[in-house]
Design a protein around this motif. Structure first.
Motif, short mmCIF file in Angstrom:
data_model
loop_
_atom_site.label_atom_id
_atom_site.label_comp_id
_atom_site.label_asym_id
_atom_site.label_seq_id
_atom_site.Cartn_x
_atom_site.Cartn_y
_atom_site.Cartn_z
N GLY A 168 -11.48 -34.07 -18.82
CA GLY A 168 -10.26 -34.59 -19.43
C GLY A 168 -10.17 -36.09 -19.29
O GLY A 168 -11.17 -36.79 -19.14
N LEU A 169 -8.95 -36.60 -19.30
CA LEU A 169 -8.72 -38.04 -19.34
C LEU A 169 -8.59 -38.73 -17.99
O LEU A 169 -8.72 -39.96 -17.93
CB LEU A 169 -7.45 -38.32 -20.16
CG LEU A 169 -7.51 -37.85 -21.63
CD1 LEU A 169 -6.14 -37.99 -22.27
CD2 LEU A 169 -8.54 -38.66 -22.40
N PRO A 170 -8.31 -38.03 -16.88
CA PRO A 170 -8.10 -38.73 -15.62
C PRO A 170 -9.32 -39.49 -15.10
O PRO A 170 -10.47 -39.10 -15.31
CB PRO A 170 -7.73 -37.60 -14.65
CG PRO A 170 -7.12 -36.56 -15.52
CD PRO A 170 -7.96 -36.60 -16.78
N ILE A 171 -9.01 -40.57 -14.41
CA ILE A 171 -9.96 -41.45 -13.72
C ILE A 171 -11.03 -41.98 -14.68
O ILE A 171 -12.23 -41.67 -14.53
CB ILE A 171 -10.60 -40.76 -12.50
CG1 ILE A 171 -9.57 -39.89 -11.75
CG2 ILE A 171 -11.20 -41.79 -11.56
CD1 ILE A 171 -10.09 -39.20 -10.54
N PRO A 172 -10.63 -42.79 -15.67
CA PRO A 172 -11.60 -43.35 -16.61
C PRO A 172 -12.70 -44.16 -15.95
O PRO A 172 -13.82 -44.23 -16.47
CB PRO A 172 -10.73 -44.21 -17.55
CG PRO A 172 -9.41 -44.35 -16.88
CD PRO A 172 -9.24 -43.17 -15.99
N LYS A 173 -12.41 -44.76 -14.79
CA LYS A 173 -13.45 -45.55 -14.12
C LYS A 173 -14.60 -44.67 -13.64
O LYS A 173 -15.69 -45.18 -13.36
CB LYS A 173 -12.85 -46.32 -12.94
CG LYS A 173 -12.37 -45.47 -11.79
CD LYS A 173 -11.77 -46.34 -10.68
CE LYS A 173 -11.27 -45.47 -9.52
NZ LYS A 173 -10.62 -46.28 -8.48
N MET A 174 -14.37 -43.35 -13.57
CA MET A 174 -15.45 -42.42 -13.21
C MET A 174 -16.16 -41.90 -14.46
O MET A 174 -17.00 -41.01 -14.37
CB MET A 174 -14.87 -41.23 -12.44
CG MET A 174 -14.18 -41.59 -11.14
SD MET A 174 -15.26 -42.40 -9.96
CE MET A 174 -16.47 -41.13 -9.68
N GLY A 175 -15.82 -42.44 -15.62
CA GLY A 175 -16.49 -42.06 -16.85
C GLY A 175 -15.73 -41.09 -17.73
O GLY A 175 -16.25 -40.62 -18.74
N ALA A 176 -14.48 -40.76 -17.37
CA ALA A 176 -13.69 -39.83 -18.16
C ALA A 176 -13.39 -40.42 -19.54
O ALA A 176 -13.10 -41.61 -19.68
CB ALA A 176 -12.38 -39.51 -17.46
N THR A 177 -13.48 -39.58 -20.57
CA THR A 177 -13.17 -40.01 -21.93
C THR A 177 -12.43 -38.88 -22.65
O THR A 177 -12.28 -37.78 -22.13
CB THR A 177 -14.46 -40.33 -22.73
OG1 THR A 177 -15.14 -39.10 -23.03
CG2 THR A 177 -15.39 -41.25 -21.97
N ASP A 178 -11.99 -39.20 -23.86
CA ASP A 178 -11.32 -38.19 -24.69
C ASP A 178 -12.30 -37.53 -25.64
O ASP A 178 -11.90 -37.01 -26.68
CB ASP A 178 -10.17 -38.84 -25.47
CG ASP A 178 -10.67 -39.91 -26.44
OD1 ASP A 178 -11.85 -40.32 -26.35
OD2 ASP A 178 -9.87 -40.36 -27.28
N PHE A 179 -13.58 -37.51 -25.28
CA PHE A 179 -14.62 -36.99 -26.18
C PHE A 179 -14.30 -35.59 -26.70
O PHE A 179 -14.34 -35.33 -27.90
CB PHE A 179 -15.99 -36.99 -25.48
CG PHE A 179 -17.08 -36.36 -26.29
CD1 PHE A 179 -17.76 -37.10 -27.25
CD2 PHE A 179 -17.41 -35.02 -26.15
CE1 PHE A 179 -18.75 -36.51 -28.03
CE2 PHE A 179 -18.39 -34.43 -26.91
CZ PHE A 179 -19.07 -35.18 -27.87
N ALA A 180 -13.99 -34.68 -25.79
CA ALA A 180 -13.75 -33.28 -26.19
C ALA A 180 -12.54 -33.19 -27.11
O ALA A 180 -12.57 -32.43 -28.10
CB ALA A 180 -13.54 -32.41 -24.96
N LEU A 181 -11.50 -33.94 -26.81
CA LEU A 181 -10.29 -33.89 -27.63
C LEU A 181 -10.55 -34.46 -29.01
O LEU A 181 -10.09 -33.91 -30.02
CB LEU A 181 -9.16 -34.66 -26.93
CG LEU A 181 -8.76 -34.17 -25.53
CD1 LEU A 181 -7.67 -35.05 -24.95
CD2 LEU A 181 -8.31 -32.72 -25.59
#
Length: 396
Positions: free
Chosen positions: A165-178
């Motif tokens: 999901g979207l949490p912690i973008p600095k760890m590489g999280a993105t909205d790709f699936a959404l």
């Protein structure tokens, strides 16, 4: 085809899916945007990894369809999780409220279990592989990703999206699936940060900030649910387990209730003290339960310097209201940078609960956090990740 399946995302769900597919003799390629697998696992629980909860069931999950997780949890149980990790040398130790942590190991060891099994089965984990395009054909998928400035194209009959999901973008999280789901006509349940600290601004901001670092065991509730755990005062508002829990049920503009002494009746305590030593100051009695700093801060609301025998009916009512019904109206939350999970996601009505296959796009599967399945704090979201990864693997 380049593999029996391609899995996008080497998080908890993707790694479990790859391992379980290996047990079944299926070859997969896992594509991970970050430079290492299991990035979010590695930071979970302060690096200790609360990998499941002994009490996990559908009751601890938020979803537009609260029954959706039941099938997966029947196919892969908490006992299955415990047994799986024990097989690979990780014994569970309960910390509190059913939360299981590795007894003498940590999050790195949890990730190592998966990478080691994948290596044994010849399952490929390709890191620094940011997927930029997926083409859907009648009987296969074409997946393109960037690697060292070059585009790599893979084909597969089965595709798994477990990109989180979207949490912690600095760890590489993105909205790709959404983004992918929206592009292909799938409904999205509105998303928001969950298991997230809450902020306080305005006239109360200074009072909360001065208590930064103080932790108090409380019952935190709204009209929907209540949680008994610690709250932590911070320089910007409130955090701690009870606040993180209620945040998943909180909506902007709502007030939450905090019972600052959930296992006692403050009026009964005062009455007992009045009988034995009516000269006791209110501050002295409260200091038995709170730090001196927190007790002193309550002086903004309460007559701390008064002996308990001298308290009036109006003052007793005020004390009871303040201690057992402390009202807080948060200004907002700390956002996805500080959120542990995402609320909302891909609508579960788009997905088979038995197989986690997309109903509109055959041979496409979704798992983990990108879906509208949000667990409580305490290992529940990991249990969903393991279960969804297992279920998908059975149907590849």
């Amino acid at each position: 085809m380049d593999a029996d399946a391609i899995i996008i995302g080497a998080g908890a769900c993707g790694l479990m899916c790859a391992v379980q597919a290996g047990y079944l003799g299926k070859q997969v390629i896992v594509l991970e945007k970050s430079d290492k697998p299991g990035a979010k696992i590695l930071i979970s629980g302060g690096g200790r990894c609360n990998y499941t909860n002994q009490f996990a069931s559908a009751e601890q999950f938020i979803s537009a369809n609260p029954h959706f997780v039941k099938s997966a949890f029947t196919q892969w149980t908490v006992e299955d999780t415990i047994s799986f990790f024990e097989t690979y040398g990780i014994q569970g130790k309960e910390k509190t409220l059913g939360q299981l942590f590795p007894d003498d190991k940590n999050a790195k060891d949890v990730v190592a279990v998966f990478t080691s099994i994948c290596e044994d089965f010849g399952q490929e984990i390709r890191c620094n592989a940011a997927v930029n395009n997926i083409e859907i054909f009648d009987d296969y998928f074409k997946v393109s990703y960037e690697k060292n400035g070059k585009t790599v194209v893979l084909t597969t009959e089965k595709l798994v999206i477990a990109s989180g999901g979207l949490p912690i973008p600095k760890m590489g999280a993105t909205d790709f699936a959404l983004r992918f789901a929206r592009k292909n006509g799938l409904n999205i349940i509105e998303t928001a940060p969950a298991l997230v600290p809450l902020t306080i601004t305005g006239k109360d901001e200074e009072w909360f900030a001065q208590l930064s670092g103080n932790s108090v065991f409380c019952e935190v509730s709204n009209d929907e649910i209540a949680f008994e755990e610690n709250i932590l005062f911070t320089h910007w508002g409130l955090s701690g387990p009870a606040i993180l829990q209620i945040s998943s049920f909180w909506r902007r503009g709502e007030t939450i209730n905090i019972n600052l002494l959930p296992n006692h009746d403050v009026l009964a305590l005062l009455e007992e003290e009045r009988k034995t030593n009516g000269k006791t100051l209110l501050s002295t009695l409260l200091h038995r339960f709170y730090t001196r700093k927190f007790t002193d801060a309550l002086g903004k609301f309460l007559p701390l310097t008064k002996p308990v025998a001298a308290l009036t009916k109006a003052e007793l009512d005020l004390i009871a209201a303040t201690i057992h019904h402390f009202k807080v109206k948060p200004a907002g939350d700390k956002g996805y940078d500080k959120a542990e999970v995402m609320r909302g996601g891909i609508d579960t009505s788009e997905i088979s609960s038995k197989t986690l296959e997309c109903k509109k796009i055959p041979n496409l599967f979704f798992g983990g956090e990108c879906m509208d399945v949000t667990g409580w704090l305490g290992g529940y979201n990991f249990q969903w990740a393991w279960a969804s990864g297992f279920v998908i693997a059975q149907n590849l």
